[in-house]
Design an enzyme around this catalytic site. Structure first.
Site, mmCIF file in Angstrom:
data_model
loop_
_atom_site.group_PDB
_atom_site.id
_atom_site.type_symbol
_atom_site.label_atom_id
_atom_site.label_comp_id
_atom_site.label_asym_id
_atom_site.label_seq_id
_atom_site.Cartn_x
_atom_site.Cartn_y
_atom_site.Cartn_z
ATOM 1 N N HIS A 155 0.945 -1.094 -0.128
ATOM 2 C CA HIS A 155 -0.239 0.026 -0.051
ATOM 3 C C HIS A 155 0.490 1.546 -0.377
ATOM 4 O O HIS A 155 0.493 2.402 1.544
ATOM 5 C CB HIS A 155 -0.962 -0.059 1.061
ATOM 6 C CG HIS A 155 -1.771 0.849 1.362
ATOM 7 N ND1 HIS A 155 -2.450 2.212 0.659
ATOM 8 C CD2 HIS A 155 -3.673 0.640 0.998
ATOM 9 C CE1 HIS A 155 -3.198 2.357 0.824
ATOM 10 N NE2 HIS A 155 -3.920 1.759 0.669
ATOM 11 N N GLU A 259 -0.686 0.810 -5.392
ATOM 12 C CA GLU A 259 -0.326 -0.261 -4.728
ATOM 13 C C GLU A 259 -0.593 -1.178 -6.010
ATOM 14 O O GLU A 259 -1.039 -1.453 -6.286
ATOM 15 C CB GLU A 259 -1.834 -0.035 -3.715
ATOM 16 C CG GLU A 259 -1.251 1.148 -3.289
ATOM 17 C CD GLU A 259 -2.668 1.750 -2.963
ATOM 18 O OE1 GLU A 259 -4.093 2.283 -2.262
ATOM 19 O OE2 GLU A 259 -3.569 0.621 -2.445
HETATM 20 O O1 TA6 Z 1 -6.091 1.229 -0.939
HETATM 21 C C1 TA6 Z 1 -7.419 2.022 -0.726
HETATM 22 C C2 TA6 Z 1 -8.280 1.539 0.069
HETATM 23 O O2 TA6 Z 1 -8.780 0.377 0.040
HETATM 24 C C3 TA6 Z 1 -9.402 3.319 0.098
HETATM 25 O O3 TA6 Z 1 -10.808 1.738 0.194
HETATM 26 C C4 TA6 Z 1 -9.044 3.198 2.007
HETATM 27 O O4 TA6 Z 1 -10.182 2.841 2.787
HETATM 28 C C5 TA6 Z 1 -8.170 3.393 2.226
HETATM 29 O O5 TA6 Z 1 -7.410 1.843 1.238
HETATM 30 C C6 TA6 Z 1 -7.288 3.165 3.538
HETATM 31 O O6 TA6 Z 1 -7.310 2.212 4.155
HETATM 32 P P1 TA6 Z 1 -7.214 2.014 5.379
HETATM 33 O O7 TA6 Z 1 -7.853 0.675 6.315
HETATM 34 O O8 TA6 Z 1 -5.523 2.330 5.920
HETATM 35 O O9 TA6 Z 1 -8.003 4.063 6.461
#
Ligand code: TA6
Length: 297
Positions: A155, A259
């Site tokens: 991520h 990501e």
């Molecule tokens: O990777 C993108 C995502 O899935 C978004 O939908 C957003 O929720 C982000 O990740 C952050 O997620 P988190 O659980 O770290 O708040």
């Protein structure tokens, strides 16, 4: 690198130092890469409100998403790996070519089995090169009987001067699930993707390489991936920023998540088998040859 492995393991932070103000810092909480500095320039975004309490996921850097991407009925969003303490398998070590390598690992334990009752072992090898950071991941299923399936994703929060000026290549023609529009499926018509609003897209079956322009100091960043068929692009923009307690309302212009992962089709790992994937982040200094051409030499 005077710090002993034991001293490092006692703390939560491991530093790979290649000299020349080029370092990579990993927090054992989630084996989250929390800093990558090249000639003293930070390449990754970490929120000024990020939590380092050893419980919550770190808001920024490169959290390790496993075994679930997104909401999960059995456990935490994006899985448990990013909120679990990893083991320092091999302390930072300088390789013959001057690069620095370290290896982290995560195995099933009481906490992980209480959520996801499978045996597993992940090794996460990081190599810090002059202008590159390499990620080599191995997932092993030690069970004699049980298969398991998983999502896995890096991520990556890139630090950018102004996200509105960034362009991402390698997504043209790809289908994507748009989480900002009820997860409807669309096809990308743009040659390069730009971000000028809340963006949360899962691009499927993307090519092995993306170039992101206008990252730190206006440079380009190449993301090269292997065995990661999907690419998620995310920026929370104004409203979603306000919903996150560990993210500043004014920080969204300075981050862009690109990501690499296995999101749309989980990996199925049979007993006694292993899965490998990797990512390379490379700062492109105009005039330096691409990975392909370097290899063909
Ligand atoms: O990777 C993108 C995502 O899935 C978004 O939908 C957003 O929720 C982000 O990740 C952050 O997620 P988190 O659980 O770290 O708040």
């Amino acid at each position: 690198m005077a710090t002993t492995a034991a001293a490092m393991a006692a703390t939560s932070v491991v530093v790979l130092d290649r000299g020349n103000n080029t370092t990579c810092t990993i927090n054992l909480h989630g084996a989250t890469v929390v800093s990558w500095r090249v000639n003293n320039q930070e390449q990754l975004f970490v929120s000024k409100l990020a939590s380092f309490d050893g419980k919550k996921a770190i808001r920024g850097g490169i959290p390790f998403v496993f075994p679930q991407f997104g909401p999960w009925s059995f456990g935490p969003q994006h899985g448990f790996a990013r909120i679990t303490r990893w083991h320092l398998e091999r302390a930072p070590d300088r390789l013959h070519n001057g690069d620095v390598e370290a290896i982290f690992s995560l195995m099933d334990n009481e906490f992980t089995r209480s959520i996801w009752n499978y045996q597993f072992r992940i090794t996460y090898r990081l190599i810090l090169r002059e202008k590159e950071l390499h990620f080599h991941i191995g997932v092993y299923n030690p069970s004699k009987e049980l298969s398991f399936s998983f999502n896995m994703l890096l991520h990556t929060y890139l630090k950018v001067p102004d996200v509105r000026r960034c362009q991402i290549t390698g997504l043209h023609g790809c289908h994507f699930i748009d989480k900002t529009r009820e997860n409807a499926l669309y096809q990308e018509g743009r040659e390069v993707v730009t971000v000028n609003e809340w963006t949360d897209r899962i691009y499927q079956h993307t090519p092995q390489e993306h170039v992101i322009t206008n990252v730190v100091s206006g440079r380009k960043m190449r993301l090269h991936k292997y065995n990661f068929p999907d690419t998620v692009i995310w920026n929370p923009w104004i409203d979603r920023s306000r919903e996150m307690s560990d993210f500043g309302d004014d920080e969204f212009p300075n981050m862009l998540c690109v990501e690499a992962g296995n999101v749309t089709s989980p990996v199925i790992l049979l007993p006694g088998t292993a899965f490998e994937a990797s990512q390379i982040l490379q700062i492109i200094i105009e005039g330096n040859v691409s990975r392909k051409t370097k290899r063909n030499r």
